[in-house]
Design a protein around this motif. Structure first.
Motif: not given
Length: 165
Positions: A37-42, A60-63, A73-76
């Motif tokens: 998804x976009x948030x993960x790609x960013x 590891x990246x996903x975790x 809550x503001x991380x993305x």
């Protein structure tokens, strides 16, 4: 009677095999596909710019990403803002980025620290809220991985690291 015992034995053996397979699956590490998804790609794009790495372990990246999202809550949103800031100011080492952001955008400076701590220490959060997400695969071990065994437990006797009660 002998036929009945054979069937009973076969059923028990089958049930034990099934129970063993279930237990093995329950304790096996998750190999689920990494987050997309976009948030993960960013998050990955920002991580690459801050660490200077071209790739990361996808599991590891996903975790780490999931844990960072839970912790803040503001991380993305901060990752999107930080990605834009890095695109306009250049991808420089994380300490330079943090120093540049500290006075004007302290929330982004804190996000830089969170990302770097997650990747290099494998820890997300602070104090009592800290969660170890990755230990053996934390980036802090990469410089010495070819010469030293990554510790997965405290070595030696208790006298080496603790006082007797």
């Amino acid at each position: 009677m002998a036929e009945r015992k054979r069937v009973s034995f076969a059923m028990r053996r089958g049930m034990l095999a099934g129970a063993g397979a279930s237990a093995a699956l329950a304790f096996a590490p998750s190999r689920a596909s990494p987050a997309v998804g976009e948030d993960f790609d960013t998050f990955i794009a920002v991580s690459m710019k801050l660490t200077g790495r071209a790739a990361f372990d996808p599991l590891v990246a996903a975790r780490l990403h999931a844990a960072l999202l839970r912790a803040d809550a503001n991380f993305a949103d901060n990752m999107k803002r930080l990605d834009h800031w890095l695109a306009t100011h250049g991808g420089t080492p994380s300490d330079v980025v943090t120093a540049a952001l500290q006075a004007t955008q302290p929330d982004l400076a804190k996000a830089v620290g969170s990302v770097m701590r997650a990747w290099y220490l494998g820890v997300v959060g602070e104090g009592g809220q800290a969660q170890v997400v990755a230990f053996e695969r934390a980036l802090m071990f990469d410089p010495v991985r070819d010469m030293l065994t990554v510790p997965s437990y405290c070595r030696g006797t208790p006298a080496d690291w603790a006082k007797k009660p």
